[in-house]
Design an enzyme around this catalytic site. Structure first.
Site, short mmCIF file in Angstrom:
data_model
loop_
_atom_site.label_atom_id
_atom_site.label_comp_id
_atom_site.label_asym_id
_atom_site.label_seq_id
_atom_site.Cartn_x
_atom_site.Cartn_y
_atom_site.Cartn_z
N LYS A 112 0.82 -1.21 0.00
CA LYS A 112 0.00 0.00 0.00
C LYS A 112 0.86 1.26 0.00
CE LYS A 112 -3.32 -0.01 3.07
NZ LYS A 112 -4.62 -0.21 2.41
N ARG A 156 -3.51 2.60 8.65
CA ARG A 156 -3.71 1.27 8.05
C ARG A 156 -2.42 0.47 8.01
NH1 ARG A 156 -8.55 2.06 4.15
NH2 ARG A 156 -8.68 4.33 4.08
N GLY A 201 -7.95 -7.98 5.25
CA GLY A 201 -8.78 -8.21 6.43
C GLY A 201 -8.07 -8.82 7.60
N MET A 223 -5.32 -7.62 9.27
CA MET A 223 -4.79 -6.71 10.28
C MET A 223 -5.73 -5.53 10.47
SD MET A 223 -0.74 -6.98 9.61
CE MET A 223 -0.95 -6.73 7.87
N ARG A 230 -3.03 -1.52 -6.86
CA ARG A 230 -2.16 -2.69 -6.78
C ARG A 230 -2.49 -3.60 -7.96
NH1 ARG A 230 -5.04 -5.26 -1.40
NH2 ARG A 230 -7.03 -5.69 -2.36
N HIS A 279 -0.21 -41.40 1.02
CA HIS A 279 -0.24 -42.30 -0.13
C HIS A 279 -1.37 -41.90 -1.08
CE1 HIS A 279 -1.54 -46.00 -2.24
NE2 HIS A 279 -0.24 -46.16 -2.40
N ARG A 296 7.51 -46.27 -12.49
CA ARG A 296 7.67 -47.12 -11.30
C ARG A 296 7.13 -48.51 -11.61
NH1 ARG A 296 5.63 -41.95 -8.49
NH2 ARG A 296 4.30 -42.24 -10.29
N ARG A 302 12.44 -47.40 -13.62
CA ARG A 302 13.08 -47.74 -12.35
C ARG A 302 12.87 -49.21 -12.05
NH1 ARG A 302 11.09 -44.83 -6.95
NH2 ARG A 302 9.33 -46.22 -7.24
N GLU A 305 18.97 -40.67 -4.23
CA GLU A 305 17.93 -40.43 -3.22
C GLU A 305 18.45 -40.69 -1.83
OE1 GLU A 305 14.63 -43.12 -4.01
OE2 GLU A 305 15.99 -44.54 -4.97
N SER A 318 18.92 -39.38 -11.58
CA SER A 318 17.64 -38.72 -11.38
C SER A 318 17.52 -38.49 -9.88
CB SER A 318 16.51 -39.61 -11.88
OG SER A 318 15.28 -39.00 -11.60
N GLY A 320 15.90 -38.32 -6.71
CA GLY A 320 14.64 -38.78 -6.13
C GLY A 320 14.40 -38.02 -4.85
N THR A 321 13.80 -36.85 -4.99
CA THR A 321 13.77 -35.94 -3.85
C THR A 321 12.76 -36.33 -2.78
OG1 THR A 321 12.38 -34.53 -5.22
CG2 THR A 321 14.72 -33.96 -5.06
N ASN A 322 11.84 -37.23 -3.08
CA ASN A 322 10.96 -37.70 -2.00
C ASN A 322 11.79 -38.41 -0.93
OD1 ASN A 322 8.91 -36.78 -3.57
ND2 ASN A 322 8.04 -38.79 -4.05
N ASP A 323 12.52 -39.44 -1.36
CA ASP A 323 13.32 -40.18 -0.39
C ASP A 323 14.51 -39.37 0.09
OD1 ASP A 323 11.55 -42.18 -0.49
OD2 ASP A 323 12.87 -43.68 -1.34
N CYS A 340 12.97 -36.41 -10.28
CA CYS A 340 11.64 -36.99 -10.31
C CYS A 340 11.09 -36.79 -8.90
CB CYS A 340 11.68 -38.45 -10.74
SG CYS A 340 12.78 -39.46 -9.75
N TYR A 393 16.46 -31.89 -16.91
CA TYR A 393 15.01 -31.98 -17.02
C TYR A 393 14.38 -32.13 -15.65
CZ TYR A 393 15.45 -37.00 -16.15
OH TYR A 393 15.73 -38.20 -15.57
#
Lengths: 885, 885
Positions: free
Chosen positions: A26, A96, A105, A107, A352, A468, A574, A630, A758, A777, A779-782, A844, A864
């Protein structure tokens, strides 16, 4: 010491639009508008740094602040000819909040500050309207009492209601100046009683009270919750803007309104907005009076009888339209404006960038390119990638009447209706006879995959955004609502209950995976449509991005969907999902039960043709593109039933001794399956499994190439590698299999062998592993699980308190933890390339579809990203934005 | 190309003792002895690089090798005046393996090579002994047939036995030259029949056959197993030494023997060894004839009638004693020698550092310092730290008669006897009445801690070297044998069975945790004694090392033991073990069941005085030393029973609803507890637990300081931290508690707050975390689990095949994985110090007591290592060796 206060007004300002971080959105835009020569009431912005100081110093201010505020007040006085408490020309101000990002809304705000028993008379005199003046005063006491002094609003309202009842009237507007005056005395007594102190009469005291209240509101519960939901860091703080009041409620030549320079819902290039004659800003929002359209065109389209601003106050309208054009041209984006007309004179109170729907955003961006207002690159940058999700899935018709059954987590976007089913079998049965259904489960497991495929949507009562059910559903592009804690499923009775409402199997429900809502019955929906604007913008994005976008797909259906969405190959197939098919799991179990290598090979021989067929289909769909497959990853116990009854059933079907099966299940059970006998460890223990899979892959590659003429390059991915020697062990067998297949068939084919990075150890030893791996690759989950030491399946219990306590800003399973997991990716990429400069690097896992994570991937120059089919367009856009920096 | 062959003999050699890696231990020392002018039969060593080449080139040799071997043979011919196949003066050689580290009996040897139908006559003539010559020839055919040609030894033996039967005699010595001659023909026919080829007559062919067989034996099964057990890398390879034969069996002035320059069992400075007149080396080892003592002194001590070498061949003995003194002085260490006396002339065939008991090693090292032979530093380096373990625990009397019940993993050293018990309760009951017992369990869990404390030793049928039982037992210094797969425990019947033998509760057994053996009944034992040599050597070690050595101790008993062993503080006190005490677990469960913070606080108030008392005792024992206390770490479900029956019992005891308890247990259950709601995550969810523990620590510090006058500096350690913000959250509460305790008591005290670095993320972000942490303790158990993604509890299943397939050299839970986990420690130490140069860095966890890991810790300059009490002396010594580099 820095400068704590920035002034604006009268065609100039100390700040500008670039200083959002310091002045809030603002304050920065008011400064910008003032500098542009637009009519802005003069004022000052106290910076966000004061907010930081305030919280770091036990709610005290920097010592220099008071003097700076006073100097700014003098400047406002000079501009308006009004000073605080002046009996003739009193200065009134609004106070304000204004954060870097708008938190509507959340603050507190105080208007009409400066009024007291003395100045109210002057206001009456100035305005020539006594009722207006005393009404303003009583509003001020009410608002200030609530916001600053902590006297609850309902206390004031009670007195107001009592007065109206006494007078036998219904509308505030019927109350006279005398009535208000009486109420003011009552209010002042109320404040004295509740706070033990009289209502402050000194405007300076009022001002400091209001400033403190606004800063304090940065940490009220609403604001904290809002920030958590929108991932806004605590440390940003808010600015406070103090601005001379202007009044839209000074009679019929006064008005107040809000407008967008283009239609925020369709993107159409038409001024769009609403206003009220003789009203304050709050009244437009409050919805007590029905607002009027700003343009004549809109009025006619809406079929409204109430006159437009264009007609009512044509001069002010003309001036406003000019301001709109000027601001849109200046900011080169749709503006969301607030304005007030005080006795015919236009005042701008806010501008804005306008919030818009995904559809509107696309149209506006493409139109603006055509108008020459912005470049194609800028257009690409303008679209929030995640917003595309809205366009890809069916949506609940916003106009539909709904009967909400429950609300939980929006786990996978899109909406779906169907009959309630509680088992995978039932879902498959209904799907087979063409009846849409919603699979309702307490939680899902890998055994539910086929049911999830069959169902139109999934609803679970347990598990979070990364459960899951949620992960698999997003992968499939199926709507999913998860974690409905208050909802009870009784499998035995076949019922599901929420808030006293009980539905049974066969009843229809509708889920909205974009909002987390669940409705009773079938709700009408809107089909997704991908407009020409979408195609043009994505074309620009594709021309800009450096990273390729692949998809995670295990089935021909997913692969086809992903291709339609522009996937450039498969980054993760998978193979284990293929084994849960009822026809196959038996052969899988036979293999697990086998006593020796020969027994295992016999069972694997049954699986080979099925695996080959799976891959052949995928390779045909992905003709000419790379496909990463995999090898078997999950621990074998996932394929074995757990209850005694199921074990008996399976043993019967296999013609095996139930005790033997039970024993095997017991032997395979693990304390920490995530860290157990899985991934490459399976391939080391049972090389014949990897050999069967490699054979299926190579035979399929040959078969598909013969059909399509465009061979894929299969990339055989060995999961969970931590040591070079592990990969070496498996690669040797894959290469031998390739040689054998080539000799048997007389065909040549190209393939690569690589690994999923991973484990932290793999990233740290990427230089050594790259001697064996042609691609990584991530494996960012694990990798997130191991780097953080957090089980995704168990994290729900405590990640909630982590977000609440601001220990983390965002769930690391949703958006990549760049400092920890990202550091390992950086190390892995660097060391991998040191050994093998042309090593192919991708990501992945869930993060491959998350724009913030994709941005990180660009910084480490991955080749990629790979994500679930429905996130492919998002990833394409995000990759383009990342390339643009 | 390098040089492939090194010759020696005649007072000179091409190699020397420093070239063990290239020439093997045997070849290097033969070269060294030759250079020293000692009588060594001339020969050559084919290097280990040839072995590497051999395996890398499909068992082919470098092209230059043949010429180099021939040149060396010429040199031997020049020295001995003998050549291969010479009808008058034929050259005979031995062909032996020799790896970098001795692998006794694992690889193949061929003696008497060069004999054939012609040269056997010359040998007879030279020796003047026909029987000797034909006996040598038939031995050669037998040995060569077995080792090189693959004709099994038992085939030869059958013919020999048949001959003896035919002649009606029992001893080989009774066979005549003619008998041998006949047998030679039978043997040659056997070879022809089995191999399809006649026995090779060309000595060169014989030689190349033998060389190939020796290199080939590097990969025989025995050698592979041996290497795995002794962690010898495959890639080292073996050398082959070809040496002119000398004969100890040329009549009564010939002899052969082995000797140690000092007693390898006591360390006493006395020549010690055995020999046989008229024998070949193999005969001494084979044990068919009882060997004679070398010195007269030893003969008298042993009360033997058989004459000593000193008496029998005094000249050769005198020369041999001189050689011994010369070699010991040269190598400055005890030598293990092989020699042959051929017709009165002494020949040295081998020297190497003598294997010795721990006790002997200490005495020898200390004596050699006193003799001025080595320095104190060298003495410190001479002792294998792990060998000290032998001295700290009771040992089975080696002379005792034993009845083996089972053999499994040597999980925790020491021996113990006692009655068989199957439950913790029973163990406690027996212990209370002073009856020693052995706790026998399928596996142990944290609930068995009190029983493990009560028992004299632990025996489990499941779990590996790093199972719960093994880790806890080592921590307690209790003997433990684990993972006895073939042994069956039937809890219901109260029996334990192995190989058809069934014992029952109350029967006595003895376990030897140093060897993994379990015996029926009570076996006599020897008490440990720490000699003056031990104390002197440890004094030198302490004066040398840079790193401090602390202990992991949770109980006053452990703390006292560790102090006696020289611990310099506590590096890890695991507070959770304190809560498993039956008196406390109820309060713990009450806390877990509480519905809100107040309920939890009420339960914690009961635990506070107990915790304070625990710490007060520890602080008194550790007066003046640092003590690191880890806040509660395990997930809460570890404190809750799991079976319905136990739940009911506990609910009754707590006066709680069993359903509620069951529900709570269900809610707390986790898929991957290792990655679950534990460590700092508990402190974030339930800060009141950390506050209670901090209070107990600080109050105890004050109380103990008042008693001892030597305050400890408690180091409050927050476990499982991955983010700076986590530690910040908890540290704030610890600091507030310290302030409160200080104000309440009017006492001041010093403390530190730090964290356990046991997650990859913590190591990578050590720079940020160090802003909040005054110390790091690398928790390498969990860091190994997360870095590798391996659950210690589940790894047994596949780590076996990893070791078997040589994918890893050593279990990473036993010895630190320097490339992965070590890399993270290096990063963590570096980044931590970058932020806080004086940050205190240590290691706790199993690796803190492993010498190889301690060596690594020195390279990254940790301040201390911490290990279980019984490993403290080992760590002190290993730290000294690490400092010496």
């Amino acid at each position: 010491m820095g400068k704590w206060v920035y002034t604006f007004g009268d065609g100039s300002a100390e700040g500008d639009a670039s200083q959002r971080d310091l002045l809030g959105g603002k304050g920065a835009n008011l400064a910008e508008m003032a500098s542009l020569g637009l009519p802005v009431p003069p004022g000052m912005t106290i910076t966000t740094e004061v907010c930081t100081y305030f919280y770091e110093h036990d709610r005290n201010y920097p010592p220099e602040l008071e003097a700076e505020v006073n100097a700014a007040l003098d400047k406002i006085a000079a501009s308006t000819g009004r000073t605080f408490g002046d009996p003739k020309m009193p200065l009134l101000v609004s106070v304000r909040s204004g954060a870097r990002i708008s938190m509507p809304g959340m603050m507190d705000t105080v208007l009409n500050l400066g009024l007291n028993d003395d100045t109210v008379g002057a206001l009456a005199e100035n305005a020539g309207d006594e009722r207006f003046a005393v009404d303003s005063y009583r509003r001020f006491i009410q608002m200030y009492g609530d916001v600053v002094l902590g006297v609850e609003m309902r206390n004031f309202d009670e007195h107001l209601e009592a007065l109206k009842e006494e007078k036998g009237i219904e509308l505030d507007t019927e109350l006279t100046a005398d009535d208000w005056r009486g109420l003011i005395e009552v209010y002042k007594e109320l404040v004295l009683k509740e706070t033990g102190k009289p209502f402050p009469q000194d405007p300076k005291d009022q001002l400091w009270g209001a400033i403190g209240a606004v800063f304090g509101s940065w940490r009220n519960d609403r604001a904290i919750t809002y920030r958590r939901l929108h991932q806004i860091p605590e440390r940003w703080g808010t600015a406070v803007t103090v601005q001379a009041m202007v009044f839209g409620n000074m009679g019929d030549t006064s008005a107040t309104g809000v407008a967008f320079t283009r239609n925020p819902s369709t993107g159409e290039k038409q001024l769009y907005g609403e206003f009220l004659i003789n009203a304050q800003g709050e009244d437009v929002v409050a919805g007590i009076r029905t607002p009027q359209d700003i343009t004549e065109r809109a009025r006619i389209e809406a079929g409204s009888e109430r006159p437009s601003l264009e007609r009512s106050l044509p001069d002010a309208f003309k001036q406003f339209r000019e301001v709109c054009d000027k601001l849109e041209g200046h900011y080169r984006d749709v503006q969301d404006l607030e304005f007030t007309i005080e006795r015919g004179k236009l005042w701008m109170l806010q501008t804005r960038a306008g919030k818009r729907t995904a559809k509107a955003a696309l149209k506006i961006a493409v139109d603006m390119v055509d108008e020459g207002l912005i470049s194609e690159d800028e257009a690409v940058k303008r679209i929030e990638p995640n917003s595309l999700d809205q366009l890809l899935h069916p949506m609940i018709d916003p106009k539909a009447k709904t009967d909400q059954f429950a609300k939980a987590l929006p786990a996978s976007p899109g909406a779906a209706s169907g009959e309630i089913v509680f088992t995978s079998e039932e879902a498959e049965r209904l799907a087979a006879s063409g009846r849409p259904c919603i699979l309702c489960r307490i939680e899902t497991s890998p055994e539910d995959i086929s049911g999830m495929h069959a169902a139109g949507g999934i609803f679970t009562t347990r598990g979070g955004m990364t459960s899951h059910a949620a992960v698999v559903a997003r992968g499939m592009g199926k709507p999913c609502v998860s974690g409905a804690g208050g909802v009870k499923i009784d499998y035995a009775k076949g019922t599901i209950s929420s808030n006293g409402v009980t539905l049974k199997a066969g009843d229809k429900i509708t889920i909205d995976g974009g909002t987390g809502e669940v409705f009773v019955g079938e709700v009408p929906m809107l089909k997704p449509e991908l407009s020409g604007d979408f195609q043009r913008l994505m074309g620009w994005a594709d021309g800009t991005r450096r990273m390729r976008v692949r998809t995670n797909a295990d089935t021909p259906h997913d692969a086809k969907t992903a291709r339609e969405f522009g996937a450039e190959g498969i980054g993760l197939c998978r193979t284990e999902h293929m084994f849960f098919d009822p026809a196959r799991i038996m052969a899988m179990r036979e293999m697990i039960l086998a006593d020796d290598t020969d027994g295992r090979r016999a069972a694997l021989d049954k699986l080979l043709p099925m695996q080959r067929e799976d891959f052949t289909q995928l390779f045909e769909i992905m003709a000419g593109l790379p496909v990463t497959i995999r090898l078997l990853d999950p621990p074998l116990h996932e394929f074995i039933p757990h209850t005694d009854e199921e074990i008996s059933d399976v043993a019967r079907a296999l013609g095996a001794d139930p005790e033997k099966l039970k024993n095997r299940a017991r032997m395979l059970a693990e304390f920490n399956p995530m860290l157990g006998h899985r991934g490459v460890r399976l391939a080391v223990s049972y090389p014949e499994i990897a050999e069967m899979q490699a054979r299926a892959i190579f035979e399929a590659a040959i078969a598909a190439a013969q059909k399509t003429g465009a061979p894929v390059v299969p990339e055989v991915m060995v999961p969970l590698v931590g040591l070079k020697s592990e990969l070496e062990f498996v690669k040797k067998r894959i290469d031998a299999t390739a040689k054998a297949v080539s000799e048997e068939t007389g065909q040549t084919f190209t393939y690569q062998v690589g690994t999923m990075v991973e484990l932290p150890r793999a990233a740290l030893n990427a230089d050594k592993i790259a001697e064996q791996a042609e691609f990584f690759s991530f494996g960012t989950n694990d990798l997130t699980q191991t780097t953080f030491g957090i089980s995704r399946d168990d994290a729900g219990v405590f990640l909630g308190s982590y977000l609440r306590e601001a220990i983390i800003d965002v769930d690391p399973f949703v958006s990549l933890d760049t400092e920890g997991v990202g550091e390992l990716i950086r190390i892995g990429a660097e060391r991998g390339r040191a050994t093998r400069p042309d090593i192919k690097l991708g990501i992945c896992g869930e993060h491959g579809g998350d724009p913030a994570s994709i941005k990180f991937c660009e910084t480490v120059k991955l080749d990629y990203v790979s994500c679930s089919p429905f996130r492919v367009p998002i990833a394409r856009l995000a990759a383009a934005q990342a390339a643009l920096g």
